[in-house]
Write a protein that holds these residues in place. Structure first.
Motif, PDB file in Angstrom:
ATOM      1  N   ASP A  55       0.091   2.967   9.996  1.00 40.37           N
ATOM      2  CA  ASP A  55       0.655   4.004   9.125  1.00 40.37           C
ATOM      3  C   ASP A  55      -0.502   4.065   8.206  1.00 40.37           C
ATOM      4  O   ASP A  55      -1.413   3.293   7.694  1.00 40.37           O
ATOM      5  CB  ASP A  55       1.865   3.374   8.559  1.00 40.37           C
ATOM      6  N   GLN A  56      -0.631   5.442   7.466  1.00 47.38           N
ATOM      7  CA  GLN A  56      -1.742   5.977   6.675  1.00 47.38           C
ATOM      8  C   GLN A  56      -1.715   4.912   5.423  1.00 47.38           C
ATOM      9  O   GLN A  56      -2.675   4.719   4.557  1.00 47.38           O
ATOM     10  CB  GLN A  56      -1.867   7.309   6.606  1.00 47.38           C
ATOM     11  N   SER A  57      -0.610   4.622   5.179  1.00 45.65           N
ATOM     12  CA  SER A  57      -0.407   3.774   3.788  1.00 45.65           C
ATOM     13  C   SER A  57      -1.140   2.567   3.781  1.00 45.65           C
ATOM     14  O   SER A  57      -1.757   2.129   2.643  1.00 45.65           O
ATOM     15  CB  SER A  57       0.988   3.455   3.467  1.00 45.65           C
ATOM     16  N   PHE A  58      -1.609   2.061   5.001  1.00 45.52           N
ATOM     17  CA  PHE A  58      -2.612   0.757   5.043  1.00 45.52           C
ATOM     18  C   PHE A  58      -3.895   1.234   4.877  1.00 45.52           C
ATOM     19  O   PHE A  58      -4.771   0.491   4.912  1.00 45.52           O
ATOM     20  CB  PHE A  58      -2.229   0.233   6.324  1.00 45.52           C
ATOM     21  N   VAL A  59      -4.338   2.475   5.539  1.00 43.20           N
ATOM     22  CA  VAL A  59      -5.494   2.916   5.693  1.00 43.20           C
ATOM     23  C   VAL A  59      -6.108   3.695   4.465  1.00 43.20           C
ATOM     24  O   VAL A  59      -7.179   3.646   4.395  1.00 43.20           O
ATOM     25  CB  VAL A  59      -5.640   4.093   7.141  1.00 43.20           C
ATOM     26  N   ARG A  60      -5.111   4.319   3.733  1.00 43.92           N
ATOM     27  CA  ARG A  60      -5.445   4.884   2.533  1.00 43.92           C
ATOM     28  C   ARG A  60      -6.575   4.299   1.467  1.00 43.92           C
ATOM     29  O   ARG A  60      -7.360   4.842   0.960  1.00 43.92           O
ATOM     30  CB  ARG A  60      -4.127   5.439   1.659  1.00 43.92           C
ATOM     31  N   ASN A  61      -6.214   3.042   1.331  1.00 45.54           N
ATOM     32  CA  ASN A  61      -6.908   2.352   0.447  1.00 45.54           C
ATOM     33  C   ASN A  61      -7.945   0.966   1.107  1.00 45.54           C
ATOM     34  O   ASN A  61      -7.999   0.189   0.357  1.00 45.54           O
ATOM     35  CB  ASN A  61      -6.041   1.442  -0.741  1.00 45.54           C
ATOM     36  N   LEU A  62      -8.048   1.339   2.377  1.00 48.13           N
ATOM     37  CA  LEU A  62      -8.799   0.593   3.183  1.00 48.13           C
ATOM     38  C   LEU A  62     -10.408   0.274   2.622  1.00 48.13           C
ATOM     39  O   LEU A  62     -11.041   1.309   2.784  1.00 48.13           O
ATOM     40  CB  LEU A  62      -8.815   0.723   4.474  1.00 48.13           C
ATOM     41  N   VAL A  63     -10.788  -0.978   1.957  1.00 47.28           N
ATOM     42  CA  VAL A  63     -12.075  -1.061   1.675  1.00 47.28           C
ATOM     43  C   VAL A  63     -12.278  -2.524   1.703  1.00 47.28           C
ATOM     44  O   VAL A  63     -11.259  -3.519   1.930  1.00 47.28           O
ATOM     45  CB  VAL A  63     -12.106  -0.661   0.221  1.00 47.28           C
ATOM     46  N   GLU A  64     -13.426  -2.929   2.002  1.00 48.41           N
ATOM     47  CA  GLU A  64     -13.983  -4.290   2.066  1.00 48.41           C
ATOM     48  C   GLU A  64     -13.140  -5.418   1.080  1.00 48.41           C
ATOM     49  O   GLU A  64     -13.236  -5.033  -0.003  1.00 48.41           O
ATOM     50  CB  GLU A  64     -15.371  -4.645   2.178  1.00 48.41           C
ATOM     51  N   GLY A  65     -12.627  -6.239   1.799  1.00 43.36           N
ATOM     52  CA  GLY A  65     -12.164  -7.242   0.717  1.00 43.36           C
ATOM     53  C   GLY A  65     -10.580  -7.101   0.368  1.00 43.36           C
ATOM     54  O   GLY A  65      -9.877  -7.674  -0.639  1.00 43.36           O
ATOM     55  N   SER A  66      -9.797  -5.674   0.769  1.00 45.47           N
ATOM     56  CA  SER A  66      -8.564  -5.587   0.252  1.00 45.47           C
ATOM     57  C   SER A  66      -7.650  -6.040   1.170  1.00 45.47           C
ATOM     58  O   SER A  66      -7.971  -6.564   2.326  1.00 45.47           O
ATOM     59  CB  SER A  66      -8.450  -3.768   0.386  1.00 45.47           C
ATOM     60  N   ASP A  67      -6.509  -6.265   0.857  1.00 46.73           N
ATOM     61  CA  ASP A  67      -5.296  -6.759   1.634  1.00 46.73           C
ATOM     62  C   ASP A  67      -4.950  -5.618   2.504  1.00 46.73           C
ATOM     63  O   ASP A  67      -4.667  -6.250   3.939  1.00 46.73           O
ATOM     64  CB  ASP A  67      -3.814  -6.757   0.567  1.00 46.73           C
ATOM     65  N   ASP A  68      -5.323  -4.627   2.559  1.00 46.48           N
ATOM     66  CA  ASP A  68      -5.051  -3.617   3.599  1.00 46.48           C
ATOM     67  C   ASP A  68      -6.119  -3.882   4.786  1.00 46.48           C
ATOM     68  O   ASP A  68      -5.819  -3.580   5.779  1.00 46.48           O
ATOM     69  CB  ASP A  68      -5.159  -2.145   3.058  1.00 46.48           C
TER      70      ASP A  68
END
Length: 131
Positions: A55-68
């Motif tokens: 789901d895009q809710s996991f991709v939306r804030n995808l940055v190095e070191g994030s929970d996503d």
């Protein structure tokens, strides 16, 4: 064909039989919005799926070191171990694309590639690509 986790939540025999009929006809089945509903890993065993869509809710804030990042990577590894391909929804940046590719994500969709377009315009793009 895309189905939601909600459809599988109360899947009756007719749903299971219909999905099996689609599979037998060569139609691939993707579980849409994986991880946002009642994600039961039992669904991945019980139903013959071909793809998981993150789901895009996991991709939306995808940055190095994030929970996503950890969640996306874990979903991809798990899906591959189960023989499923993975599609990431909502890819909007080069960084998201690169991170997902680094985790082994098979496919991605989102505005990074193209905004939603009418079917006729899409067909014209495909025809132009063949030339």
């Amino acid at each position: 064909m895309e189905i939601t986790e909600g459809l599988l939540l109360n899947a009756e025999v007719n749903v299971t039989d219909t999905l099996r009929t689609f599979r037998d006809a060569g139609i691939a089945i993707a579980m849409d919005d994986f991880g946002t509903g009642y994600s039961s890993l039992a669904y991945l065993k019980k139903f013959e799926l071909d793809y998981l869509k993150i789901d895009q809710s996991f991709v939306r804030n995808l940055v190095e070191g994030s929970d996503d990042k950890a969640l996306c990577e874990a979903i991809i590894v798990m899906a591959h171990k189960l023989g499923l391909k993975v599609i990431a929804e909502g890819v909007e940046t080069e960084q998201q694309r690169d991170l997902l590719a680094g985790y082994g994500c098979d496919y991605a969709q989102g505005w990074f590639y193209s905004k939603a377009i009418p079917a006729q315009e899409f067909e014209a793009l495909l025809a132009a690509a063949k030339r």
